[in-house]
Scaffold this motif. Structure first.
Motif, PDB file in Angstrom:
ATOM      1  N   UNK A  74      10.078 -10.189  -3.621  1.00 49.11           N
ATOM      2  CA  UNK A  74       9.700 -10.493  -5.007  1.00 49.11           C
ATOM      3  C   UNK A  74       9.678  -9.252  -5.886  1.00 49.11           C
ATOM      4  N   UNK A  75       9.728  -8.068  -5.280  1.00 48.60           N
ATOM      5  CA  UNK A  75       9.691  -6.833  -6.060  1.00 48.60           C
ATOM      6  C   UNK A  75      10.311  -5.678  -5.299  1.00 48.60           C
ATOM      7  N   UNK A  76      10.015  -4.462  -5.759  1.00 44.74           N
ATOM      8  CA  UNK A  76      10.585  -3.273  -5.138  1.00 44.74           C
ATOM      9  C   UNK A  76       9.725  -2.730  -4.001  1.00 44.74           C
ATOM     10  N   UNK A  77       8.493  -3.212  -3.870  1.00 42.79           N
ATOM     11  CA  UNK A  77       7.577  -2.689  -2.857  1.00 42.79           C
ATOM     12  C   UNK A  77       7.573  -3.579  -1.619  1.00 42.79           C
ATOM     13  N   UNK A  78       7.428  -2.946  -0.455  1.00 43.09           N
ATOM     14  CA  UNK A  78       7.382  -3.690   0.795  1.00 43.09           C
ATOM     15  C   UNK A  78       5.925  -3.983   1.171  1.00 43.09           C
ATOM     16  N   UNK A  79       5.673  -5.207   1.643  1.00 41.08           N
ATOM     17  CA  UNK A  79       4.319  -5.644   1.954  1.00 41.08           C
ATOM     18  C   UNK A  79       4.191  -6.069   3.404  1.00 41.08           C
ATOM     19  N   UNK A  80       2.969  -5.893   3.914  1.00 43.68           N
ATOM     20  CA  UNK A  80       2.612  -6.316   5.261  1.00 43.68           C
ATOM     21  C   UNK A  80       1.643  -7.484   5.147  1.00 43.68           C
ATOM     22  N   UNK A  81       1.838  -8.499   5.962  1.00 47.01           N
ATOM     23  CA  UNK A  81       0.942  -9.664   5.983  1.00 47.01           C
ATOM     24  C   UNK A  81      -0.137  -9.420   7.023  1.00 47.01           C
ATOM     25  N   UNK A  82      -1.383  -9.264   6.577  1.00 48.75           N
ATOM     26  CA  UNK A  82      -2.488  -9.007   7.492  1.00 48.75           C
ATOM     27  C   UNK A  82      -3.274 -10.286   7.756  1.00 48.75           C
ATOM     28  N   UNK A  83      -3.748 -10.371   8.989  1.00 49.81           N
ATOM     29  CA  UNK A  83      -4.536 -11.539   9.387  1.00 49.81           C
ATOM     30  C   UNK A  83      -5.992 -11.138   9.565  1.00 49.81           C
ATOM     31  N   UNK A  84      -6.862 -12.130   9.613  1.00 50.14           N
ATOM     32  CA  UNK A  84      -8.299 -11.870   9.597  1.00 50.14           C
ATOM     33  C   UNK A  84      -8.740 -10.977  10.743  1.00 50.14           C
ATOM     34  N   UNK A  85      -8.207 -11.181  11.940  1.00 49.46           N
ATOM     35  CA  UNK A  85      -8.652 -10.392  13.074  1.00 49.46           C
ATOM     36  C   UNK A  85      -8.247  -8.935  12.939  1.00 49.46           C
ATOM     37  N   UNK A  86      -7.135  -8.687  12.245  1.00 50.63           N
ATOM     38  CA  UNK A  86      -6.712  -7.308  12.038  1.00 50.63           C
ATOM     39  C   UNK A  86      -7.677  -6.564  11.126  1.00 50.63           C
ATOM     40  N   UNK A  87      -8.192  -7.233  10.098  1.00 53.76           N
ATOM     41  CA  UNK A  87      -9.150  -6.609   9.194  1.00 53.76           C
ATOM     42  C   UNK A  87     -10.472  -6.369   9.909  1.00 53.76           C
ATOM     43  N   UNK A  88     -10.952  -7.405  10.622  1.00 45.47           N
ATOM     44  CA  UNK A  88     -12.255  -7.320  11.271  1.00 45.47           C
ATOM     45  C   UNK A  88     -12.287  -6.241  12.337  1.00 45.47           C
ATOM     46  N   UNK A  89     -11.151  -5.867  12.878  1.00 47.79           N
ATOM     47  CA  UNK A  89     -11.105  -4.909  13.969  1.00 47.79           C
ATOM     48  C   UNK A  89     -10.434  -3.604  13.539  1.00 47.79           C
ATOM     49  N   UNK A  90     -10.669  -3.198  12.304  1.00 47.08           N
ATOM     50  CA  UNK A  90     -10.101  -1.957  11.777  1.00 47.08           C
ATOM     51  C   UNK A  90     -11.223  -0.991  11.435  1.00 47.08           C
ATOM     52  N   UNK A  91     -11.098   0.253  11.916  1.00 50.49           N
ATOM     53  CA  UNK A  91     -12.109   1.276  11.656  1.00 50.49           C
ATOM     54  C   UNK A  91     -11.427   2.547  11.157  1.00 50.49           C
ATOM     55  N   UNK A  92     -11.906   3.066  10.028  1.00 51.75           N
ATOM     56  CA  UNK A  92     -11.448   4.344   9.500  1.00 51.75           C
ATOM     57  C   UNK A  92     -12.459   5.424   9.875  1.00 51.75           C
ATOM     58  N   UNK A  93     -11.995   6.579  10.322  1.00 54.20           N
ATOM     59  CA  UNK A  93     -12.909   7.674  10.647  1.00 54.20           C
ATOM     60  C   UNK A  93     -12.543   8.911   9.832  1.00 54.20           C
TER      61      UNK A  93
END
Length: 295
Positions: A74-93
């Protein structure tokens, strides 16, 4: 003509010096993580793994297979489709690698930066073993799983920064993920306020781990004393250091209360760790707190 081999040798020597702290850090973090018993991980629930959560822009380190081509078309940028479990199990340090962290009051104690690195990496190892995706804030190392990610984390945490105080990195925080910030938090408060504010806006919950040397907690200095920052940019000399103790303790407590208030507003937790205390107990607290924040 002889300069090229000499330059290559110098570069190799410098690289070897930079990497020298990497294997010991990894070994020590693995041993520390191994001493903590992993409990049941509450995020592994059936029925939610395929729930769509959001689209997000493609980040450095993402696999090309993750691209959602229909959305990206739909545009010039590439997107990733994230699912709920991927968000819930993501940690930034984020671990403070600034010069102020290279302080220790006794040869028998670790520098603050070494304890901060150790706890950050050991916590990351535990969370990855529990099925989490862990990465650095700022987008330099996007969240991933696996042993290769542990190696990358160890390598990047082994670096140092030249300035006395480095601000918490808050870029590229994935909405509704979790975060761990480790520092002495003795520098300016402005960047910390911004970081927690942006985290709260994105629904990111996490932990501030303040790592302090015992002398910074007790202020047991006596007589004539010269206080100097690691880089030498800040210096103060007094003939009676003990006279400063009451005011110093008061200021330190005011700082802790302010940090605690910031955490309460952002939905975070604050924990203070001394380098003369057990690293294992601090790691257990971190791991349990990060797990509870995922519930």
């Amino acid at each position: 003509m002889n300069d090229a081999p000499a330059s290559a040798l110098a570069l190799r020597h410098a690289a070897e010096e930079d990497a020298s702290a990497f294997p010991p850090l990894l070994v020590e973090a693995q041993e520390l993580a191994g001493s903590v018993m992993l409990g049941e991980h509450g995020r592994r629930r059936s029925g939610t793994g395929d729930d769509f959560w959001q689209y997000r822009p493609l980040q450095q380190g993402d696999s090309r297979r993750m691209i959602d081509h229909r959305m990206s078309a739909k545009g010039d940028q590439q997107f990733v489709r994230e699912r709920e479990w991927q968000i819930a199990q993501t940690i930034h340090v984020w671990s403070d690698l600034g010069a102020s962290m290279r302080y220790t009051s006794q040869a028998a104690l670790p520098q603050k930066i070494d304890r901060a690195r150790l706890l950050t990496l050991a916590a990351s190892i535990l969370m990855i073993r529990a099925g989490e995706r862990v990465g650095l804030t700022g987008g330099l190392l996007p969240p991933r799983r696996g042993n290769i990610q542990v190696l990358r984390l160890a390598e990047m945490l082994s670096q140092t920064e030249p300035q006395d105080y480095t601000p918490p990195e808050h870029r590229a925080l994935i909405p509704h993920a979790r975060a761990l910030f480790v520092s002495d938090f003795l520098g300016p408060f402005d960047e910390l306020q911004i970081a927690l504010g942006k985290a709260a806006d994105r629904g990111v919950r996490g932990v501030l781990l303040q790592v302090l040397d015992p002398s910074e907690v007790e202020f047991d200095f006596q007589g004539r004393t010269r206080f100097q920052s690691i880089n030498g940019g800040i210096e103060h000399e007094t003939l009676k250091a003990s006279a400063l103790r009451t005011r110093y303790i008061q200021r330190l407590e005011e700082r802790r209360k302010f940090m605690d208030e910031l955490c309460q507003l952002a939905g975070w937790r604050l924990h203070v760790h001394r380098t003369d205390h057990s690293a294992q107990s601090a790691l257990m607290w971190l791991f349990e707190t990060l797990q509870r924040s995922a519930a």
